[in-house]
Design an enzyme around this catalytic site. Structure first.
Site, PDB file in Angstrom:
ATOM      1  N   TRP A   4     157.893  48.207  18.420  1.00 46.85           N
ATOM      2  CA  TRP A   4     158.845  48.769  17.459  1.00 46.85           C
ATOM      3  C   TRP A   4     158.113  49.385  16.280  1.00 46.85           C
ATOM      4  O   TRP A   4     158.535  50.413  15.731  1.00 46.85           O
ATOM      5  CB  TRP A   4     159.771  47.653  16.960  1.00 46.85           C
ATOM      6  N   HIS A   5     156.979  48.806  15.899  1.00 44.94           N
ATOM      7  CA  HIS A   5     156.236  49.303  14.750  1.00 44.94           C
ATOM      8  C   HIS A   5     155.554  50.635  15.029  1.00 44.94           C
ATOM      9  O   HIS A   5     155.287  51.393  14.083  1.00 44.94           O
ATOM     10  CB  HIS A   5     155.191  48.275  14.304  1.00 44.94           C
ATOM     11  N   GLY A   6     155.256  50.921  16.254  1.00 44.95           N
ATOM     12  CA  GLY A   6     154.614  52.197  16.524  1.00 44.95           C
ATOM     13  C   GLY A   6     154.223  52.348  17.978  1.00 44.95           C
ATOM     14  O   GLY A   6     154.025  51.370  18.700  1.00 44.95           O
ATOM     15  N   PHE A  45     157.548  53.663  10.194  1.00 45.30           N
ATOM     16  CA  PHE A  45     158.180  52.948  11.300  1.00 45.30           C
ATOM     17  C   PHE A  45     159.660  53.243  11.382  1.00 45.30           C
ATOM     18  O   PHE A  45     160.291  52.899  12.354  1.00 45.30           O
ATOM     19  CB  PHE A  45     157.964  51.438  11.153  1.00 45.30           C
TER      20      PHE A  45
END
Length: 473
Positions: free
Chosen positions: A324-326, A473
């Site tokens: 989800w962060h990247g 993000f």
């Protein structure tokens, strides 16, 4: 528009004045103003991103009515339509290039060399946050925890409320929508608390995080030439940079919301005072952790279907959280490291030892046991942060390797001292505030001195406008 910018310092008083003096008699027009202000705030970066936000908002608003159907088959259809729509937006704008490159590299191993078309488009700011807002709204309707909102303005404010739009916290419809639909009255104490939070958040961002960022960038960019002690200092510096940056943003967001009569969810509870990894994740980015718990971990069966499935579900949520962060392997590995740290606690049924305790609640200093637990947990978290901060996996592995081998390089004690000068005051302030959930209320006789000193420090360090880390993000 950045919270730490001159534009925001002009924008906020203007919206505040209009909100309480020009539109205070009408809830509808207050919400209209908030919606316009939120879109202006977001569109400051790009009107194209603003269009995507509007389309995503409208679709989930419409899906909500279908999900509320008493026909469960129809409700599931619209639920999945919302999921596909939101994840599709993320897939195209955030993850397409990653999967395309992985696909190309995978075929290259088989001797095939296809031409892959990559998208040359910037990732819309805050896309992961507002898509999760929309999905949580639809999920809650399907689970009968929320009824569909019939006023589009109210729902659009929920999704786009500017204090939380680009970096959270990830609000729940059941918490924020009732506040949006209820008449609000100016509360001096609430507004004063908001101003204190904004000032404290600016201090953590401008004075602490941005100052540490200069040191961190220098160390990570030239890690091959740094002594192992300097590399350790660099990792610690980033741990506090990202904490000061993200929790600083959250404090400004919560404080700004208070100015307009809203109470947002708490997103941090002094995470570096955690005594194990499970407690860390109940204190760090709480809104995201609870989102994955409620909408992914529990639907997968949580820990109630045996240890094997509990282990599987734990790895799923940590790996997904990392992704989800990247769109990068380094974030997936970062999530995997935390899953490995959480796993022993889960298997030994020790992941709920500290559900809500304040460290050293009845004393001014932690016990030896508490101090050792906090230091071990912080060391583990800091090790994982190296993978989060590095440009890629090669740099992360190189940094860790040099941290245990580079003992012949010259020591930079001045650099290490600089890190301590920013880290120690932040630790001391957090320790002092740990019992009162960031009310930032200080004794009356020293209150003016504390606020003046903080304001002067922010003014003195206020220079180059730097993005908040979680904007990407």
């Amino acid at each position: 528009m950045l919270f730490n910018s001159v534009e925001f310092l002009l924008f906020l008083p203007l919206v505040f004045t209009l909100y309480w003096f020009a539109f205070s008699r009408s809830l509808h027009w207050q919400n209209v103003l908030m919606l316009v202000a939120s879109y202006f705030f977001y569109g400051w970066w790009s009107w194209k991103f603003m269009v995507l936000l509007a389309i995503s908002t409208l679709l989930d608003f419409l899906y909500g009515f279908g999900v509320a159907s008493t026909n469960r088959k129809k409700a599931r259809f619209f639920l999945w339509l919302s999921v596909v729509n939101n994840l599709g937006i993320l897939a195209v704008f955030k993850y397409y290039n990653f999967f395309a490159i992985q696909f190309q590299q995978g075929l290259a191993l088989l001797g095939l060399h296809p031409h892959v078309v990559l998208l040359k488009v910037a990732i819309p700011i805050g896309i992961s946050f507002y898509t999760f807002h929309g999905m949580s709204y639809v999920f809650d309707i399907y689970r009968e925890k929320q009824k569909p909102v019939r006023n589009f303005i109210d729902y659009a404010v929920f999704v786009s409320f500017f204090p939380l739009l680009v970096a959270g916290p990830i609000e729940r419809a059941s918490h924020l929508l009732p506040q949006i639909r209820k008449r609000r009255f100016f509360n001096y104490q609430q507004a004063a608390d908001g101003c204190r939070l904004i000032l404290w958040g600016l201090f953590k961002k401008v004075v602490i995080a941005d100052s540490l960022a200069i040191i961190v960038d220098k160390i990570f960019t030239h890690y091959h030439d740094q002594h192992a002690i300097s590399l350790l200092a660099g990792a610690i510096a980033f741990s506090f940079q990202i904490y000061g940056d993200f929790s600083g943003y959250t404090d400004i967001a919560l404080g700004t919301a208070k100015l307009f009569g809203f109470e947002l969810l708490t997103n941090f509870r002094f995470p570096y005072f955690s005594r194990d990894i499970a407690e860390f994740w109940r204190r760090w980015h709480i809104s995201l952790s609870s989102w994955f718990r409620d909408y992914l971990y529990i639907p997968l069966g949580g820990s109630k279907q045996g240890k094997l499935k509990a282990v599987r579900n734990t790895f799923i949520i940590f790996l997904v959280s990392g992704f989800w962060h990247g769109a990068s392997w380094k974030y997936i590995v970062w999530g995997g490291i935390h899953a490995c740290g959480f796993l022993p606690l889960l298997l030994l049924n020790r992941n709920r030892r500290y559900p809500s305790d304040v460290v050293a609640r009845e004393s001014s200093l932690p016990s030896v046991k508490e101090l050792s637990q906090m230091m071990i947990t912080f060391a583990f978290v800091t090790f994982a942060w190296v993978f989060f901060r590095a440009a890629d996996m090669k740099e992360a592995i190189g940094y860790v390797t040099c941290s245990v081998t580079n003992f012949k390089q010259p020591k930079d004690w001045l650099l290490c001292l600089s890190v301590c000068c920013y880290v120690i005051p932040l630790i001391a302030c957090d320790w002092w505030l740990r019992r009162d959930e960031r009310s930032l209320r200080v004794p009356q006789r020293i209150k003016p001195i504390v606020y003046i000193v903080l304001a002067l420090l922010v003014f003195f360090f206020f220079g180059k406008q730097t993005n908040f880390i979680y904007f990407q993000f």
